[in-house]
Design a protein around this motif. Structure first.
Motif, mmCIF file in Angstrom:
data_model
loop_
_atom_site.group_PDB
_atom_site.id
_atom_site.type_symbol
_atom_site.label_atom_id
_atom_site.label_comp_id
_atom_site.label_asym_id
_atom_site.label_seq_id
_atom_site.Cartn_x
_atom_site.Cartn_y
_atom_site.Cartn_z
ATOM 1 N N LYS A 132 0.836 -1.209 0.000
ATOM 2 C CA LYS A 132 0.000 0.000 0.000
ATOM 3 C C LYS A 132 0.870 1.257 0.000
ATOM 4 O O LYS A 132 0.604 2.209 -0.763
ATOM 5 C CB LYS A 132 -0.936 0.006 1.206
ATOM 6 C CG LYS A 132 -1.684 1.347 1.383
ATOM 7 C CD LYS A 132 -2.595 1.352 2.584
ATOM 8 C CE LYS A 132 -3.024 2.768 2.961
ATOM 9 N NZ LYS A 132 -3.561 3.568 1.851
ATOM 10 N N LEU A 133 1.890 1.274 0.838
ATOM 11 C CA LEU A 133 2.781 2.438 0.884
ATOM 12 C C LEU A 133 3.409 2.711 -0.480
ATOM 13 O O LEU A 133 3.489 3.863 -0.933
ATOM 14 C CB LEU A 133 3.881 2.211 1.921
ATOM 15 C CG LEU A 133 3.483 2.297 3.397
ATOM 16 C CD1 LEU A 133 4.659 1.892 4.283
ATOM 17 C CD2 LEU A 133 3.010 3.705 3.751
ATOM 18 N N ARG A 134 3.829 1.651 -1.159
ATOM 19 C CA ARG A 134 4.471 1.815 -2.461
ATOM 20 C C ARG A 134 3.479 2.300 -3.509
ATOM 21 O O ARG A 134 3.774 3.208 -4.299
ATOM 22 C CB ARG A 134 5.083 0.483 -2.899
ATOM 23 C CG ARG A 134 6.238 -0.015 -2.042
ATOM 24 C CD ARG A 134 7.531 0.728 -2.317
ATOM 25 N NE ARG A 134 7.922 0.683 -3.724
ATOM 26 C CZ ARG A 134 8.483 -0.360 -4.336
ATOM 27 N NH1 ARG A 134 8.738 -1.474 -3.636
ATOM 28 N NH2 ARG A 134 8.824 -0.294 -5.612
ATOM 29 N N PHE A 135 2.291 1.696 -3.552
ATOM 30 C CA PHE A 135 1.289 2.101 -4.549
ATOM 31 C C PHE A 135 0.837 3.542 -4.315
ATOM 32 O O PHE A 135 0.660 4.312 -5.261
ATOM 33 C CB PHE A 135 0.075 1.168 -4.509
ATOM 34 C CG PHE A 135 0.353 -0.238 -4.957
ATOM 35 C CD1 PHE A 135 1.212 -0.503 -6.011
ATOM 36 C CD2 PHE A 135 -0.264 -1.315 -4.328
ATOM 37 C CE1 PHE A 135 1.459 -1.800 -6.430
ATOM 38 C CE2 PHE A 135 -0.024 -2.610 -4.741
ATOM 39 C CZ PHE A 135 0.843 -2.862 -5.791
ATOM 40 N N ASP A 136 0.639 3.903 -3.044
ATOM 41 C CA ASP A 136 0.221 5.271 -2.728
ATOM 42 C C ASP A 136 1.250 6.278 -3.251
ATOM 43 O O ASP A 136 0.899 7.306 -3.845
ATOM 44 C CB ASP A 136 0.067 5.443 -1.210
ATOM 45 C CG ASP A 136 -1.178 4.766 -0.655
ATOM 46 O OD1 ASP A 136 -1.972 4.221 -1.447
ATOM 47 O OD2 ASP A 136 -1.348 4.767 0.583
ATOM 48 N N ALA A 137 2.536 5.958 -3.028
ATOM 49 C CA ALA A 137 3.592 6.862 -3.482
ATOM 50 C C ALA A 137 3.697 6.906 -5.001
ATOM 51 O O ALA A 137 3.896 7.971 -5.592
ATOM 52 C CB ALA A 137 4.928 6.434 -2.872
ATOM 53 N N MET A 138 3.551 5.769 -5.654
ATOM 54 C CA MET A 138 3.663 5.697 -7.122
ATOM 55 C C MET A 138 2.600 6.514 -7.834
ATOM 56 O O MET A 138 2.870 7.192 -8.825
ATOM 57 C CB MET A 138 3.526 4.243 -7.593
ATOM 58 C CG MET A 138 4.718 3.378 -7.394
ATOM 59 S SD MET A 138 4.322 1.713 -8.030
ATOM 60 C CE MET A 138 5.734 0.815 -7.442
ATOM 61 N N PHE A 139 1.370 6.426 -7.321
ATOM 62 C CA PHE A 139 0.239 7.014 -8.039
ATOM 63 C C PHE A 139 -0.329 8.265 -7.366
ATOM 64 O O PHE A 139 -1.276 8.869 -7.879
ATOM 65 C CB PHE A 139 -0.873 5.965 -8.205
ATOM 66 C CG PHE A 139 -0.493 4.840 -9.129
ATOM 67 C CD1 PHE A 139 -0.661 4.956 -10.503
ATOM 68 C CD2 PHE A 139 0.054 3.668 -8.637
ATOM 69 C CE1 PHE A 139 -0.304 3.934 -11.362
ATOM 70 C CE2 PHE A 139 0.420 2.633 -9.490
ATOM 71 C CZ PHE A 139 0.245 2.763 -10.852
ATOM 72 N N GLY A 140 0.225 8.651 -6.228
ATOM 73 C CA GLY A 140 -0.248 9.850 -5.548
ATOM 74 C C GLY A 140 -1.672 9.735 -5.052
ATOM 75 O O GLY A 140 -2.437 10.706 -5.107
ATOM 76 N N ILE A 141 -2.007 8.558 -4.540
ATOM 77 C CA ILE A 141 -3.383 8.301 -4.078
ATOM 78 C C ILE A 141 -3.318 7.578 -2.733
ATOM 79 O O ILE A 141 -2.238 7.352 -2.185
ATOM 80 C CB ILE A 141 -4.174 7.441 -5.100
ATOM 81 C CG1 ILE A 141 -3.339 6.221 -5.577
ATOM 82 C CG2 ILE A 141 -4.536 8.264 -6.320
ATOM 83 C CD1 ILE A 141 -3.386 5.010 -4.760
ATOM 84 N N SER A 142 -4.472 7.227 -2.205
ATOM 85 C CA SER A 142 -4.555 6.340 -1.046
ATOM 86 C C SER A 142 -5.402 5.146 -1.452
ATOM 87 O O SER A 142 -6.599 5.297 -1.744
ATOM 88 C CB SER A 142 -5.180 7.050 0.159
ATOM 89 O OG SER A 142 -5.279 6.157 1.261
#
Length: 242
Positions: A132-142
């Motif tokens: 989740k931390l990685r995806f949030d950072a990659m796409f600028g979302i939660s």
């Protein structure tokens, strides 16, 4: 998705495929991953040729018809044997799950010219939180993340997807005290939302050669607080069937 190998950066692989497919990730999306690709990336393989069955494993193998080496690996992952049957040993896994064969599996893995099995991830909730931390950072979302596996169930034929790990998801929604259609207060109702989402994603993932280990759930809405998948585990004291 390419076949996942030990040491692969799952977040990078999945993020690249999401971009290439023009799916991307939006705020509130939930990424559901097959447990196997998480276990593969963690290198959770055991070569059965390196396993020496114990006396207990050999006795259980004779009783169930399973490979004694496979049984030994199952025992290594289990805190308790709950029930046995033909080709099945239901155990309480050390992670808390009550499941068939401790999740030790031979399907959809490259046996590399040997006889390999794959174990569950080391810590599914932690793995989900890191993704989740990685995806949030990659796409600028939660976003939310669910690690999904297929479980059988008492009284019912067939397997369904369940959440082994979760982050950013209301895994268990407490509806106690809410009113039903006639104004009666619910007394015990809890919704296993992460399991229901995992099961829905499982229909698209498939169980054989479909090759779809990642599903994005979009537009699921809930105001309930996020909880890890561990919230779904029933304690032994409250388990009426053990």
């Amino acid at each position: 998705m390419p076949l996942v190998e030990p040491g692969d950066d799952l977040a990078h692989l999945i993020g690249a495929r999401l971009r290439d497919s023009h799916i991307g990730l939006q705020d509130g999306d939930i990424v559901v991953l097959a447990q196997k690709i998480v276990s593969k990336a963690e290198g959770r393989y055991i070569d059965l040729n390196d396993v020496r069955p114990s006396q207990q494993a050999m006795e259980l193998a004779a009783k169930t018809g399973k490979d004694p080496r496979h049984v030994e690996v199952v025992l290594s992952q289990a805190d308790e044997i709950v029930k046995t049957g033909p080709q099945v040993i239901v155990v309480a896994h050390r992670l808390g799950f009550v499941m068939a064969n401790a999740g030790v599996d031979e399907s959809n893995i490259d046996h590399a010219g040997s006889a390999r099995v794959l174990l569950l991830p080391n810590s599914p909730d932690d793995a989900a939180a890191q993704l989740k931390l990685r995806f949030d950072a990659m796409f600028g979302i939660s976003c939310g993340v669910i690690i999904n596996d297929s479980f059988g169930r008492p009284w019912r034929n067939g397997v369904v997807g369940v959440a082994l790990g979760a982050a950013g998801v209301p895994s268990l929604i407490d509806r106690v005290g809410a009113a039903d259609l006639f104004g009666r207060s619910l007394k015990v109702t809890e919704i296993a939302a992460a399991d229901e989402l995992a099961s829905a994603a499982s229909l698209l993932m498939g169980q054989a050669d479909e090759g779809r280990p990642v599903i994005v759930v979009r537009n699921y809405k809930s105001t309930a607080p996020s909880k890890p998948a561990a919230a779904l585990l029933r304690s032994r004291e409250k388990d009426m069937f053990r």
